[in-house]
Design a protein around this motif. Structure first.
Motif, PDB file in Angstrom:
ATOM      1  N   ARG A  31       0.774  -1.202  -0.042  1.00  0.00           N
ATOM      2  CA  ARG A  31      -0.030   0.165  -0.103  1.00  0.00           C
ATOM      3  C   ARG A  31       0.828   1.207  -0.053  1.00  0.00           C
ATOM      4  N   LYS A  32       2.185   1.319   0.272  1.00  0.00           N
ATOM      5  CA  LYS A  32       3.008   2.352   0.157  1.00  0.00           C
ATOM      6  C   LYS A  32       2.945   3.098  -1.134  1.00  0.00           C
ATOM      7  N   PRO A  33       2.734   4.480  -1.010  1.00  0.00           N
ATOM      8  CA  PRO A  33       2.653   5.490  -1.974  1.00  0.00           C
ATOM      9  C   PRO A  33       3.803   5.567  -2.983  1.00  0.00           C
ATOM     10  N   ASP A  34       3.975   5.757  -4.000  1.00  0.00           N
ATOM     11  CA  ASP A  34       5.167   5.698  -5.003  1.00  0.00           C
ATOM     12  C   ASP A  34       5.374   7.207  -5.161  1.00  0.00           C
ATOM     13  N   ILE A  35       6.467   7.552  -4.298  1.00  0.00           N
ATOM     14  CA  ILE A  35       6.791   9.002  -4.324  1.00  0.00           C
ATOM     15  C   ILE A  35       8.295   9.256  -4.409  1.00  0.00           C
ATOM     16  N   SER A  36       8.727  10.399  -4.812  1.00  0.00           N
ATOM     17  CA  SER A  36      10.175  10.657  -4.967  1.00  0.00           C
ATOM     18  C   SER A  36      10.922  10.494  -3.638  1.00  0.00           C
ATOM     19  N   SER A  37      12.090  10.139  -3.399  1.00  0.00           N
ATOM     20  CA  SER A  37      12.870   9.854  -2.249  1.00  0.00           C
ATOM     21  C   SER A  37      13.555  11.063  -1.697  1.00  0.00           C
ATOM     22  N   GLU A  38      13.371  12.213  -2.454  1.00  0.00           N
ATOM     23  CA  GLU A  38      13.631  13.629  -1.885  1.00  0.00           C
ATOM     24  C   GLU A  38      12.514  14.293  -1.444  1.00  0.00           C
ATOM     25  N   LEU A  39      12.945  14.888  -0.239  1.00  0.00           N
ATOM     26  CA  LEU A  39      11.776  15.684   0.431  1.00  0.00           C
ATOM     27  C   LEU A  39      11.766  17.048  -0.412  1.00  0.00           C
ATOM     28  N   GLY A  58      18.461  19.782  10.703  1.00  0.00           N
ATOM     29  CA  GLY A  58      19.485  19.015  11.317  1.00  0.00           C
ATOM     30  C   GLY A  58      18.996  17.797  12.122  1.00  0.00           C
ATOM     31  N   LYS A  59      17.486  17.693  11.845  1.00  0.00           N
ATOM     32  CA  LYS A  59      16.845  16.526  12.591  1.00  0.00           C
ATOM     33  C   LYS A  59      16.152  15.820  11.386  1.00  0.00           C
ATOM     34  N   PRO A  60      15.779  14.451  11.716  1.00  0.00           N
ATOM     35  CA  PRO A  60      15.111  13.803  10.717  1.00  0.00           C
ATOM     36  C   PRO A  60      13.553  14.294  10.554  1.00  0.00           C
ATOM     37  N   TYR A 138      11.967  10.921   6.768  1.00  0.00           N
ATOM     38  CA  TYR A 138      13.146  11.531   5.979  1.00  0.00           C
ATOM     39  C   TYR A 138      14.401  11.636   7.093  1.00  0.00           C
ATOM     40  N   ASP A 139      15.602  11.500   6.385  1.00  0.00           N
ATOM     41  CA  ASP A 139      16.779  11.872   7.202  1.00  0.00           C
ATOM     42  C   ASP A 139      16.959  13.060   7.370  1.00  0.00           C
ATOM     43  N   SER A 140      18.031  13.577   7.968  1.00  0.00           N
ATOM     44  CA  SER A 140      18.411  14.992   8.216  1.00  0.00           C
ATOM     45  C   SER A 140      18.827  15.571   6.716  1.00  0.00           C
ATOM     46  N   ASN A 141      19.018  14.991   5.785  1.00  0.00           N
ATOM     47  CA  ASN A 141      19.531  15.296   4.467  1.00  0.00           C
ATOM     48  C   ASN A 141      18.116  15.431   3.549  1.00  0.00           C
ATOM     49  N   GLY A 142      16.895  14.880   4.127  1.00  0.00           N
ATOM     50  CA  GLY A 142      15.755  15.018   3.243  1.00  0.00           C
ATOM     51  C   GLY A 142      15.678  13.837   2.149  1.00  0.00           C
ATOM     52  N   THR A 154       4.272   4.465  19.072  1.00  0.00           N
ATOM     53  CA  THR A 154       5.400   5.365  19.666  1.00  0.00           C
ATOM     54  C   THR A 154       6.896   4.521  19.525  1.00  0.00           C
ATOM     55  N   LEU A 155       6.589   3.402  19.913  1.00  0.00           N
ATOM     56  CA  LEU A 155       8.135   2.514  19.854  1.00  0.00           C
ATOM     57  C   LEU A 155       8.274   2.266  18.657  1.00  0.00           C
ATOM     58  N   GLY A 156       7.584   1.969  17.583  1.00  0.00           N
ATOM     59  CA  GLY A 156       8.088   1.700  16.058  1.00  0.00           C
ATOM     60  C   GLY A 156       8.375   3.147  15.563  1.00  0.00           C
ATOM     61  N   LEU A 157       7.648   4.220  15.843  1.00  0.00           N
ATOM     62  CA  LEU A 157       8.156   5.461  15.244  1.00  0.00           C
ATOM     63  C   LEU A 157       9.577   5.858  15.917  1.00  0.00           C
ATOM     64  N   LYS A 158       9.746   5.636  17.146  1.00  0.00           N
ATOM     65  CA  LYS A 158      10.986   5.914  17.768  1.00  0.00           C
ATOM     66  C   LYS A 158      12.203   5.111  17.348  1.00  0.00           C
ATOM     67  N   ALA A 159      11.814   3.707  17.070  1.00  0.00           N
ATOM     68  CA  ALA A 159      12.918   2.761  16.443  1.00  0.00           C
ATOM     69  C   ALA A 159      13.462   3.225  15.082  1.00  0.00           C
ATOM     70  N   ARG A 160      12.304   3.586  14.350  1.00  0.00           N
ATOM     71  CA  ARG A 160      12.846   3.844  12.958  1.00  0.00           C
ATOM     72  C   ARG A 160      13.646   5.228  12.715  1.00  0.00           C
ATOM     73  N   LEU A 161      13.188   6.191  13.863  1.00  0.00           N
ATOM     74  CA  LEU A 161      13.824   7.463  13.903  1.00  0.00           C
ATOM     75  C   LEU A 161      15.369   7.189  14.392  1.00  0.00           C
ATOM     76  N   ALA A 162      15.718   6.262  15.269  1.00  0.00           N
ATOM     77  CA  ALA A 162      16.754   5.854  15.893  1.00  0.00           C
ATOM     78  C   ALA A 162      17.546   5.314  14.681  1.00  0.00           C
ATOM     79  N   LEU A 163      17.044   4.697  13.667  1.00  0.00           N
ATOM     80  CA  LEU A 163      17.795   3.943  12.641  1.00  0.00           C
ATOM     81  C   LEU A 163      18.213   4.894  11.639  1.00  0.00           C
ATOM     82  N   ILE A 164      17.621   6.329  11.556  1.00  0.00           N
ATOM     83  CA  ILE A 164      17.768   7.106  10.508  1.00  0.00           C
ATOM     84  C   ILE A 164      18.781   8.196  11.078  1.00  0.00           C
ATOM     85  N   GLU A 165      19.062   8.513  12.222  1.00  0.00           N
ATOM     86  CA  GLU A 165      19.444   9.906  12.783  1.00  0.00           C
ATOM     87  C   GLU A 165      20.647   9.619  12.461  1.00  0.00           C
TER      88      GLU A 165
END
Length: 165
Positions: A31-39, A58-60, A138-142, A154-165
């Motif tokens: 179901r994920k949308p097909d979008i550009s990988s750039e913010l 400077g943050k995701p 998105y990571d801090s580089n967009g 919340t745990l899932g969101l935080k885990a994903r954020l930890a992986l991209i920081e």
């Protein structure tokens, strides 16, 4: 006849939860949308009258599409409140009424994250969002790192954020 012990019951619960988790990952991928990988470089008006940029400062960046009429979105909303310190959180309320309606919704629940009012669904269309809630991380580089359709803990969101920081 099989005798049910605590160990057997726990094993059944764990295996069922694992199957549900794997199925949810498969459904999310489909179901994920097909979008550009750039913010995209966008400035948008918030319901409080301020303007917000999609740049992560400077943050995701977490870009979350939701609606007041969506039961899952309402259930998930506190989880977004819980990640504000770790990310630049911008939410987009789609087809959810006036700015005043959204302000009341947020105030009644004590939510303080940024809300853009997408009254006509134009932003949702730009990001190819067809189901709610939908979250892009998105990571801090967009660069797009994760997209999620449906409920996120919340745990899932935080885990994903930890992986991209």
């Amino acid at each position: 006849m099989k005798k049910w012990s605590i160990k057997n019951i726990l094993k059944e619960i764990v295996s069922t939860l694992l199957i549900v988790f794997v199925l949810s990952l498969v459904i999310n991928y489909i179901r994920k949308p097909d979008i550009s990988s750039e913010l995209p470089k966008l400035n948008m008006a918030l319901i409080d009258g301020n303007e917000v940029s999609l740049e992560g400062k400077g943050k995701p960046t977490v870009l979350h599409f939701w609606a007041t009429w969506c039961p899952t979105c309402k259930f998930e909303a506190p989880n977004l409140q819980g990640i504000q310190d770790e990310a630049h959180v911008i939410t987009v309320a789609v087809n959810s009424g006036t700015d005043e309606v959204l302000k009341t919704f947020m105030q009644e629940r004590g939510y303080t994250y940024a809300v853009v009012n997408d009254t006509q669904g134009n932003l949702a269309e730009k990001f190819n969002v067809g189901a709610f809630p939908t979250t892009f991380m998105y990571d801090s580089n967009g660069k797009l790192q994760f997209s999620e359709v449906g409920y996120s803990t919340t745990l899932g969101l935080k885990a994903r954020l930890a992986l991209i920081e």
